[in-house]
Design a protein around this motif. Sequence first.
Motif, PDB file in Angstrom:
ATOM      1  N   ASN A 134       0.781  -1.236   0.000  1.00 44.71           N
ATOM      2  CA  ASN A 134       0.000   0.000   0.000  1.00 44.71           C
ATOM      3  C   ASN A 134       0.817   1.293   0.000  1.00 44.71           C
ATOM      4  O   ASN A 134       0.342   2.311  -0.502  1.00 44.71           O
ATOM      5  CB  ASN A 134      -0.917   0.021   1.224  1.00 44.71           C
ATOM      6  CG  ASN A 134      -2.048  -0.986   1.137  1.00 44.71           C
ATOM      7  OD1 ASN A 134      -3.007  -0.788   0.397  1.00 44.71           O
ATOM      8  ND2 ASN A 134      -1.917  -2.084   1.868  1.00 44.71           N
ATOM      9  N   ASN A 160      -2.907   4.502   3.966  1.00 44.81           N
ATOM     10  CA  ASN A 160      -2.346   4.605   2.615  1.00 44.81           C
ATOM     11  C   ASN A 160      -3.085   3.750   1.584  1.00 44.81           C
ATOM     12  O   ASN A 160      -2.558   3.509   0.493  1.00 44.81           O
ATOM     13  CB  ASN A 160      -0.868   4.211   2.648  1.00 44.81           C
ATOM     14  CG  ASN A 160       0.009   5.289   3.241  1.00 44.81           C
ATOM     15  OD1 ASN A 160       0.452   6.202   2.558  1.00 44.81           O
ATOM     16  ND2 ASN A 160       0.256   5.202   4.554  1.00 44.81           N
ATOM     17  N   ILE A 161      -4.278   3.316   1.898  1.00 47.65           N
ATOM     18  CA  ILE A 161      -5.055   2.518   0.948  1.00 47.65           C
ATOM     19  C   ILE A 161      -5.536   3.416  -0.176  1.00 47.65           C
ATOM     20  O   ILE A 161      -6.062   4.505   0.055  1.00 47.65           O
ATOM     21  CB  ILE A 161      -6.247   1.841   1.653  1.00 47.65           C
ATOM     22  CG1 ILE A 161      -5.730   0.853   2.709  1.00 47.65           C
ATOM     23  CG2 ILE A 161      -7.141   1.134   0.646  1.00 47.65           C
ATOM     24  CD1 ILE A 161      -6.809   0.299   3.606  1.00 47.65           C
ATOM     25  N   ARG A 162      -5.361   2.955  -1.398  1.00 50.20           N
ATOM     26  CA  ARG A 162      -5.770   3.731  -2.573  1.00 50.20           C
ATOM     27  C   ARG A 162      -6.237   2.773  -3.651  1.00 50.20           C
ATOM     28  O   ARG A 162      -6.011   1.556  -3.555  1.00 50.20           O
ATOM     29  CB  ARG A 162      -4.599   4.583  -3.082  1.00 50.20           C
ATOM     30  CG  ARG A 162      -3.339   3.794  -3.383  1.00 50.20           C
ATOM     31  CD  ARG A 162      -2.192   4.694  -3.837  1.00 50.20           C
ATOM     32  NE  ARG A 162      -1.887   5.773  -2.914  1.00 50.20           N
ATOM     33  CZ  ARG A 162      -1.134   5.643  -1.827  1.00 50.20           C
ATOM     34  NH1 ARG A 162      -0.615   4.457  -1.520  1.00 50.20           N
ATOM     35  NH2 ARG A 162      -0.895   6.659  -1.046  1.00 50.20           N
ATOM     36  N   PRO A 163      -6.908   3.285  -4.705  1.00 52.67           N
ATOM     37  CA  PRO A 163      -7.339   2.401  -5.790  1.00 52.67           C
ATOM     38  C   PRO A 163      -6.184   1.568  -6.334  1.00 52.67           C
ATOM     39  O   PRO A 163      -5.058   2.062  -6.483  1.00 52.67           O
ATOM     40  CB  PRO A 163      -7.877   3.377  -6.837  1.00 52.67           C
ATOM     41  CG  PRO A 163      -8.359   4.553  -6.037  1.00 52.67           C
ATOM     42  CD  PRO A 163      -7.370   4.687  -4.914  1.00 52.67           C
ATOM     43  N   ALA A 202      -5.213  -1.205  -4.720  1.00 53.05           N
ATOM     44  CA  ALA A 202      -4.630  -1.955  -3.607  1.00 53.05           C
ATOM     45  C   ALA A 202      -4.764  -3.452  -3.875  1.00 53.05           C
ATOM     46  O   ALA A 202      -5.779  -3.914  -4.402  1.00 53.05           O
ATOM     47  CB  ALA A 202      -5.325  -1.594  -2.299  1.00 53.05           C
ATOM     48  N   LYS A 238     -12.252   0.524   3.980  1.00 47.41           N
ATOM     49  CA  LYS A 238     -11.438   1.383   3.127  1.00 47.41           C
ATOM     50  C   LYS A 238     -11.008   0.657   1.855  1.00 47.41           C
ATOM     51  O   LYS A 238     -10.918   1.268   0.777  1.00 47.41           O
ATOM     52  CB  LYS A 238     -10.209   1.880   3.900  1.00 47.41           C
ATOM     53  CG  LYS A 238     -10.506   2.958   4.933  1.00 47.41           C
ATOM     54  CD  LYS A 238      -9.236   3.356   5.673  1.00 47.41           C
ATOM     55  CE  LYS A 238      -9.466   4.568   6.558  1.00 47.41           C
ATOM     56  NZ  LYS A 238      -9.558   5.807   5.766  1.00 47.41           N
ATOM     57  N   MET A 239     -10.719  -0.627   1.962  1.00 44.60           N
ATOM     58  CA  MET A 239     -10.367  -1.413   0.782  1.00 44.60           C
ATOM     59  C   MET A 239     -11.539  -1.462  -0.196  1.00 44.60           C
ATOM     60  O   MET A 239     -11.362  -1.286  -1.415  1.00 44.60           O
ATOM     61  CB  MET A 239      -9.953  -2.815   1.204  1.00 44.60           C
ATOM     62  CG  MET A 239      -8.579  -2.897   1.826  1.00 44.60           C
ATOM     63  SD  MET A 239      -7.249  -2.791   0.607  1.00 44.60           S
ATOM     64  CE  MET A 239      -7.382  -4.406  -0.169  1.00 44.60           C
ATOM     65  N   GLU A 277     -13.985   0.677  -0.443  1.00 40.02           N
ATOM     66  CA  GLU A 277     -14.167   2.018  -0.992  1.00 40.02           C
ATOM     67  C   GLU A 277     -13.160   2.305  -2.096  1.00 40.02           C
ATOM     68  O   GLU A 277     -13.446   3.059  -3.034  1.00 40.02           O
ATOM     69  CB  GLU A 277     -14.045   3.059   0.117  1.00 40.02           C
ATOM     70  CG  GLU A 277     -15.205   3.035   1.101  1.00 40.02           C
ATOM     71  CD  GLU A 277     -14.980   3.934   2.299  1.00 40.02           C
ATOM     72  OE1 GLU A 277     -13.851   4.488   2.414  1.00 40.02           O
ATOM     73  OE2 GLU A 277     -15.908   4.082   3.125  1.00 40.02           O
ATOM     74  N   ALA A 278     -11.978   1.690  -1.999  1.00 39.98           N
ATOM     75  CA  ALA A 278     -10.942   1.863  -3.024  1.00 39.98           C
ATOM     76  C   ALA A 278     -11.155   0.927  -4.212  1.00 39.98           C
ATOM     77  O   ALA A 278     -10.400   0.983  -5.184  1.00 39.98           O
ATOM     78  CB  ALA A 278      -9.567   1.619  -2.419  1.00 39.98           C
ATOM     79  N   SER A 301     -11.105  -2.463  -4.003  1.00 41.54           N
ATOM     80  CA  SER A 301     -10.280  -3.663  -3.875  1.00 41.54           C
ATOM     81  C   SER A 301     -10.936  -4.678  -2.948  1.00 41.54           C
ATOM     82  O   SER A 301     -11.701  -4.334  -2.042  1.00 41.54           O
ATOM     83  CB  SER A 301      -8.889  -3.307  -3.334  1.00 41.54           C
ATOM     84  OG  SER A 301      -8.161  -2.561  -4.278  1.00 41.54           O
TER      85      SER A 301
END
Length: 275
Positions: free
Chosen positions: A147, A198-201, A203, A228-229, A231-232, A234
């Motif tokens: 991440n 630091n999770i982002r699209p 992941a 959060k995963m 939402e990204a 993943s």
Amino acid sequence: MKKVAALFLFLIAGTIPWVCAQEESLRLEYKRVSSVQLFLRVYYPPDLDTTRSYPVIIFFFGGGWYKGSYRQFLPHAAYFAGRGIVSVLADYRVDSLHHTSPFDAVRDAKSAIRFLRQQADRLHIDPQRIVAAGGSAGGHLAAAAGNIIGLEEANEDLSVSSRPNALVLFNPVFDNGPGGYGYKQFGNRYPEISPLHNIRPGAPPTIVFLGTRDALVPVATAQLYQQKMKEAGSRCDLHLYEGQEHGFFNHQNSRYYSETVQQADQFLTSLGYLR
């Protein structure tokens, strides 16, 4: 390449097979920092076909970034080698031996993954199917590699990615922010090293194992990570084990070792990494 030592199939708890491998099927230095040598120990499927490229799973041990041994995940590595995936146990620098910080440990984890990708042909592995796994602080390192942008060794070829393609995390300490594990140590630097922040699209797809009585990683933290995963965009599979504490998954606890290994096996099968 030398012929890999023979591997023998056994049963654990009457349900889950694992492979009792020779101590070091292949030992490679992946990094040297001053006088410190860091090694990978590689275990191959017993029917290795050197014309093929195999998925690979690399394990990082736990111990609070302070101590620990690659041997923690030897049963896991041996099991997955028996299932047809190259398995790797990684050294990294810890405070008790090397007087280093978790930031150095993350750099080492990224270096190890980069090394596997660079040596893919030699090691008969698929550079696009690298799984990072670990428990507790080792789970943190795997999640950080998946991440976090940054914390790379400057003297390495940064054109080669250090990012794994999937994550298998056993009670990972992936929240290092206020109230999270390690915050007193990191302070205002936590955004540099905390996977949760630091999770982002893009992941990597992830599976997480956690006991509901874990004193270091609250269930709410794992649920927030999963949220959060999602939402990204993943995948994040969360498996909670009622009444279990930190480290419940280790091989000494045959029931939960078996159950978590089975779940990880199913997860990797669903990704097409295992048959």
